[in-house]
Motif scaffolding. Structure first.
Motif, PDB file in Angstrom:
ATOM      1  N   LEU A 131       1.087  -1.054  -0.345  1.00  0.00           N
ATOM      2  CA  LEU A 131       0.376  -0.234  -0.134  1.00  0.00           C
ATOM      3  C   LEU A 131       0.780   1.350   0.257  1.00  0.00           C
ATOM      4  O   LEU A 131       0.397   1.980  -0.888  1.00  0.00           O
ATOM      5  CB  LEU A 131      -1.105  -0.079   1.489  1.00  0.00           C
ATOM      6  N   PHE A 132       1.957   1.588   0.435  1.00  0.00           N
ATOM      7  CA  PHE A 132       2.567   2.438   1.129  1.00  0.00           C
ATOM      8  C   PHE A 132       3.338   3.108  -0.371  1.00  0.00           C
ATOM      9  O   PHE A 132       3.809   3.971  -1.022  1.00  0.00           O
ATOM     10  CB  PHE A 132       3.841   2.211   1.975  1.00  0.00           C
ATOM     11  N   THR A 133       4.085   1.663  -1.348  1.00  0.00           N
ATOM     12  CA  THR A 133       4.278   1.335  -2.549  1.00  0.00           C
ATOM     13  C   THR A 133       3.853   2.192  -3.776  1.00  0.00           C
ATOM     14  O   THR A 133       3.853   2.462  -4.581  1.00  0.00           O
ATOM     15  CB  THR A 133       5.141   0.936  -3.585  1.00  0.00           C
ATOM     16  N   LEU A 134       2.570   2.033  -3.309  1.00  0.00           N
ATOM     17  CA  LEU A 134       1.505   2.214  -4.569  1.00  0.00           C
ATOM     18  C   LEU A 134       0.417   3.866  -4.176  1.00  0.00           C
ATOM     19  O   LEU A 134       0.397   4.040  -5.355  1.00  0.00           O
ATOM     20  CB  LEU A 134       0.039   1.364  -4.207  1.00  0.00           C
ATOM     21  N   MET A 135       0.650   3.841  -3.006  1.00  0.00           N
ATOM     22  CA  MET A 135       0.436   5.661  -3.163  1.00  0.00           C
ATOM     23  C   MET A 135       1.609   6.550  -3.592  1.00  0.00           C
ATOM     24  O   MET A 135       1.391   7.752  -3.155  1.00  0.00           O
ATOM     25  CB  MET A 135      -0.068   5.654  -1.286  1.00  0.00           C
ATOM     26  N   LEU A 136       2.975   5.964  -2.803  1.00  0.00           N
ATOM     27  CA  LEU A 136       4.384   6.390  -3.928  1.00  0.00           C
ATOM     28  C   LEU A 136       3.712   7.395  -5.315  1.00  0.00           C
ATOM     29  O   LEU A 136       4.248   7.939  -5.579  1.00  0.00           O
ATOM     30  CB  LEU A 136       5.231   6.405  -3.503  1.00  0.00           C
ATOM     31  N   TRP A 137       3.366   5.799  -6.122  1.00  0.00           N
ATOM     32  CA  TRP A 137       3.136   5.684  -7.488  1.00  0.00           C
ATOM     33  C   TRP A 137       1.922   7.078  -8.031  1.00  0.00           C
ATOM     34  O   TRP A 137       1.949   7.694  -9.051  1.00  0.00           O
ATOM     35  CB  TRP A 137       2.366   4.224  -8.237  1.00  0.00           C
ATOM     36  N   VAL A 138       1.104   7.601  -6.995  1.00  0.00           N
ATOM     37  CA  VAL A 138       0.064   8.000  -7.291  1.00  0.00           C
ATOM     38  C   VAL A 138       0.492   9.841  -7.826  1.00  0.00           C
ATOM     39  O   VAL A 138      -0.562   9.978  -8.775  1.00  0.00           O
ATOM     40  CB  VAL A 138      -1.424   8.445  -6.550  1.00  0.00           C
ATOM     41  N   PRO A 139       1.534  10.429  -7.278  1.00  0.00           N
ATOM     42  CA  PRO A 139       1.984  11.746  -7.370  1.00  0.00           C
ATOM     43  C   PRO A 139       2.516  11.514  -8.669  1.00  0.00           C
ATOM     44  O   PRO A 139       2.309  12.354  -9.418  1.00  0.00           O
ATOM     45  CB  PRO A 139       2.716  12.467  -6.211  1.00  0.00           C
ATOM     46  N   TYR A 140       3.343  10.672  -8.864  1.00  0.00           N
ATOM     47  CA  TYR A 140       4.190  10.481  -9.798  1.00  0.00           C
ATOM     48  C   TYR A 140       3.158  10.406 -10.787  1.00  0.00           C
ATOM     49  O   TYR A 140       3.945  10.636 -12.752  1.00  0.00           O
ATOM     50  CB  TYR A 140       4.991   8.885  -9.921  1.00  0.00           C
ATOM     51  N   ILE A 141       2.633   9.537 -11.244  1.00  0.00           N
ATOM     52  CA  ILE A 141       1.932   9.015 -12.666  1.00  0.00           C
ATOM     53  C   ILE A 141       1.093  10.520 -13.036  1.00  0.00           C
ATOM     54  O   ILE A 141       0.958  10.593 -13.510  1.00  0.00           O
ATOM     55  CB  ILE A 141       0.574   8.265 -12.098  1.00  0.00           C
ATOM     56  N   LEU A 142      -0.101  10.733 -11.747  1.00  0.00           N
ATOM     57  CA  LEU A 142      -0.429  12.583 -11.734  1.00  0.00           C
ATOM     58  C   LEU A 142       0.466  13.154 -12.664  1.00  0.00           C
ATOM     59  O   LEU A 142       0.111  14.284 -13.321  1.00  0.00           O
ATOM     60  CB  LEU A 142      -0.567  12.578 -10.466  1.00  0.00           C
ATOM     61  N   LYS A 158       3.192  13.137 -14.406  1.00  0.00           N
ATOM     62  CA  LYS A 158       3.546  12.489 -15.683  1.00  0.00           C
ATOM     63  C   LYS A 158       2.455  12.685 -16.603  1.00  0.00           C
ATOM     64  O   LYS A 158       2.492  13.223 -17.729  1.00  0.00           O
ATOM     65  CB  LYS A 158       3.993  10.904 -15.663  1.00  0.00           C
ATOM     66  N   GLN A 159       1.435  12.283 -16.046  1.00  0.00           N
ATOM     67  CA  GLN A 159       0.136  13.270 -17.313  1.00  0.00           C
ATOM     68  C   GLN A 159       0.051  14.194 -17.340  1.00  0.00           C
ATOM     69  O   GLN A 159      -0.085  14.840 -18.309  1.00  0.00           O
ATOM     70  CB  GLN A 159      -1.034  11.977 -16.819  1.00  0.00           C
ATOM     71  N   TYR A 160       0.502  15.201 -16.231  1.00  0.00           N
ATOM     72  CA  TYR A 160       0.146  16.253 -16.613  1.00  0.00           C
ATOM     73  C   TYR A 160       1.388  16.868 -17.573  1.00  0.00           C
ATOM     74  O   TYR A 160       0.455  17.929 -18.288  1.00  0.00           O
ATOM     75  CB  TYR A 160       0.469  16.829 -14.581  1.00  0.00           C
ATOM     76  N   LEU A 161       2.286  16.859 -17.001  1.00  0.00           N
ATOM     77  CA  LEU A 161       3.614  16.922 -17.604  1.00  0.00           C
ATOM     78  C   LEU A 161       2.653  15.944 -19.661  1.00  0.00           C
ATOM     79  O   LEU A 161       3.731  17.230 -20.570  1.00  0.00           O
ATOM     80  CB  LEU A 161       4.784  16.892 -17.719  1.00  0.00           C
ATOM     81  N   TYR A 162       2.602  15.791 -20.164  1.00  0.00           N
ATOM     82  CA  TYR A 162       2.702  14.590 -21.369  1.00  0.00           C
ATOM     83  C   TYR A 162       1.301  15.445 -21.452  1.00  0.00           C
ATOM     84  O   TYR A 162       1.142  15.925 -23.056  1.00  0.00           O
ATOM     85  CB  TYR A 162       1.931  12.917 -20.870  1.00  0.00           C
ATOM     86  N   GLU A 163       0.445  16.115 -21.030  1.00  0.00           N
ATOM     87  CA  GLU A 163      -0.715  17.133 -21.201  1.00  0.00           C
ATOM     88  C   GLU A 163      -0.103  18.556 -22.031  1.00  0.00           C
ATOM     89  O   GLU A 163      -0.958  18.864 -22.413  1.00  0.00           O
ATOM     90  CB  GLU A 163      -2.356  16.376 -20.433  1.00  0.00           C
ATOM     91  N   THR A 164       0.405  18.730 -21.144  1.00  0.00           N
ATOM     92  CA  THR A 164       0.402  20.074 -21.529  1.00  0.00           C
ATOM     93  C   THR A 164       1.793  20.211 -22.423  1.00  0.00           C
ATOM     94  O   THR A 164       3.066  21.295 -22.214  1.00  0.00           O
ATOM     95  CB  THR A 164       1.046  20.917 -19.982  1.00  0.00           C
ATOM     96  N   GLY A 165       2.323  18.860 -23.047  1.00  0.00           N
ATOM     97  CA  GLY A 165       3.266  19.152 -23.607  1.00  0.00           C
ATOM     98  C   GLY A 165       4.898  19.004 -23.739  1.00  0.00           C
ATOM     99  O   GLY A 165       5.852  19.254 -24.010  1.00  0.00           O
ATOM    100  N   PHE A 166       4.917  18.341 -22.481  1.00  0.00           N
ATOM    101  CA  PHE A 166       6.700  18.350 -21.692  1.00  0.00           C
ATOM    102  C   PHE A 166       7.506  17.760 -22.513  1.00  0.00           C
ATOM    103  O   PHE A 166       8.031  17.314 -22.898  1.00  0.00           O
ATOM    104  CB  PHE A 166       6.336  18.548 -20.381  1.00  0.00           C
ATOM    105  N   GLY A 167       6.076  16.436 -23.006  1.00  0.00           N
ATOM    106  CA  GLY A 167       6.794  15.089 -22.906  1.00  0.00           C
ATOM    107  C   GLY A 167       6.312  13.470 -22.689  1.00  0.00           C
ATOM    108  O   GLY A 167       5.548  13.794 -21.741  1.00  0.00           O
ATOM    109  N   GLY A 168       6.835  12.752 -23.325  1.00  0.00           N
ATOM    110  CA  GLY A 168       6.337  11.428 -22.127  1.00  0.00           C
ATOM    111  C   GLY A 168       5.210  10.725 -23.269  1.00  0.00           C
ATOM    112  O   GLY A 168       4.989  11.147 -24.425  1.00  0.00           O
ATOM    113  N   THR A 169       4.270   9.846 -22.799  1.00  0.00           N
ATOM    114  CA  THR A 169       3.286   9.215 -23.277  1.00  0.00           C
ATOM    115  C   THR A 169       2.627   8.711 -21.824  1.00  0.00           C
ATOM    116  O   THR A 169       2.552   9.123 -20.617  1.00  0.00           O
ATOM    117  CB  THR A 169       3.903   8.040 -23.071  1.00  0.00           C
TER     118      THR A 169
END
Length: 378
Positions: free
Chosen positions: A81-92, A94-105
């Motif tokens: 659970l601890f590691t899963l919750m650490l992934w939440v801000p990382y994914i959010l 990454k998704q924000y940067l992708y949608e704003t054109g910074f890069g990634g997928t």
């Protein structure tokens, strides 16, 4: 007990970390690294061995399913659970940067609310998703938890006599299903049929533990034990390297894992065991679960820094530079995993154990006659 096996688990965790590393020496990785995904199966073999040792007699003696499952969840779930919750801000992020054109997928194809729920309830290794998601290595934790349940159910039904042949038969049956029905030439199955893969290796570990009742290497000389330990290491490395050659070599690799566990479970041990008893190696073994659960997020984060901040392709071959980068990454992962063990894994595990112990004492106090507890009767 079996501290050398814990040290081996730490070394296996390091091999899995190197398998997942983006930093490569050349165009292709060395075969021992390419095929190090198989060391997850070593975890499963070792888990079956340890469960047979720690819980076989307790289940036979009447341990309840609720207590058993609570203890196993207390071991696995808090860090998951601890590691899963650490992934939440990382994914959010990454998704924000992708949608704003910074890069990634886009991250939402694999890491979305639906897959989050399956991860949260620890069922994401049972074929309910179409891909790995969130903390990808945790698929094995999902399958291992349900292997624990299978172990309990078989222990109270078809395996009450703890016969030697039964776990070996179950293991062979699961491996047969994998190679004849699922995938004939490799064992790289995770989110889809990962439970079958886990059960196959898990029951192989149960077999190895019971084999010790037939005969153990405990009374052999130091020289003989050292020779067996070196042979176990050489066989394990050789079969993992050759596992690309098809299912026969994969089966040989699984047999080498079983042989390694059998040899290093000896009480005395040879010279290799003495190396495994070194303080640092033992600590890495103790932290191995945290290393396994934490490493992928750290690797993704460092890889993103190289790619999007420094403008360096992290997957490009870099020769000896990759050795330095992997060494630094490994040190960082081990260092941080030490604290996830001390702050999350161990306290939560101990809390569950202590709570169950207090409940047992409370029930015992209520059910004993007053004279047995030292109280005056009316």
């Amino acid at each position: 007990m079996f501290t050398r096996l814990e040290s081996l688990r730490g070394l296996a965790a390091i091999m899995v970390v190197l398998y997942h590393s983006p930093f490569r020496f050349g165009e292709t990785s060395a075969p021992i690294i390419t095929n190090s995904y198989l060391f997850v199966d070593f975890f499963f073999v070792l888990s079956g061995f340890v469960m047979a040792y720690a819980y076989g007699d307790k289940i036979r003696g009447g341990m309840g399913f609720g207590e058993y499952v609570t203890l196993r969840l207390g071991r696995l779930y808090p860090l998951h659970l601890f590691t899963l919750m650490l992934w939440v801000p990382y994914i959010l992020i990454k998704q924000y940067l992708y949608e704003t054109g910074f890069g990634g997928t886009s991250q939402l194809d694999e890491n979305n609310p639906t897959t989050f729920i399956t991860n949260l309830f620890l069922i994401h290794g049972l074929g309910v998703n179409d891909s790995l998601s969130w903390n990808q290595p945790s698929w094995s934790i999902s399958t291992e938890f349900f292997a624990y349940i299978a172990f309990f159910l078989t222990a109270v039904t078809i395996d009450r006599g703890r016969r030697l042949w039964l776990p070996l038969t179950l293991s062979a049956g699961f491996y047969g299903f994998i190679f004849l029905v699922i995938r004939p030439d490799e064992l790289q199955i995770t989110y889809d049929f990962g439970l079958i893969r886990c059960l196959a290796a898990f029951y192989l570990g149960v077999f190895v533990y019971r084999l010790r009742r037939v005969g153990t290497p405990d009374t052999l000389s130091l020289a003989t034990l050292t020779a067996l330990e070196l042979a176990a290491f050489a066989t394990m490395i050789g079969t993992v390297v050759a596992s690309d050659d098809g299912y026969l070599m994969i089966v040989a690799a699984m047999a080498s894992f079983a042989f390694t566990v059998f040899v290093f479970a000896a009480k005395g041990g040879g010279l290799v065991s003495r190396l495994l008893d070194l303080d640092l190696i033992r600590k890495i073994g103790i932290w191995s679960f945290s290393i396994y659960m934490m490493h992928r997020l750290l690797q993704f984060g460092v890889s993103n820094v190289f790619e999007f901040v420094l403008g360096i392709n992290p997957k490009a071959p870099t020769g000896w530079t990759s050795v330095a980068l992997n060494s630094a990454m490994l040190i960082l992962i081990i260092y941080l995993s030490r604290y996830s063990y001390e702050w999350v894994e161990k306290p939560s595990r101990d809390w569950v154990k202590n709570r169950l112990r207090r409940q047992e004492l409370t029930v015992l106090d209520r059910t004993q006659p007053a004279s047995a507890t030292g109280k005056l009767q009316d």
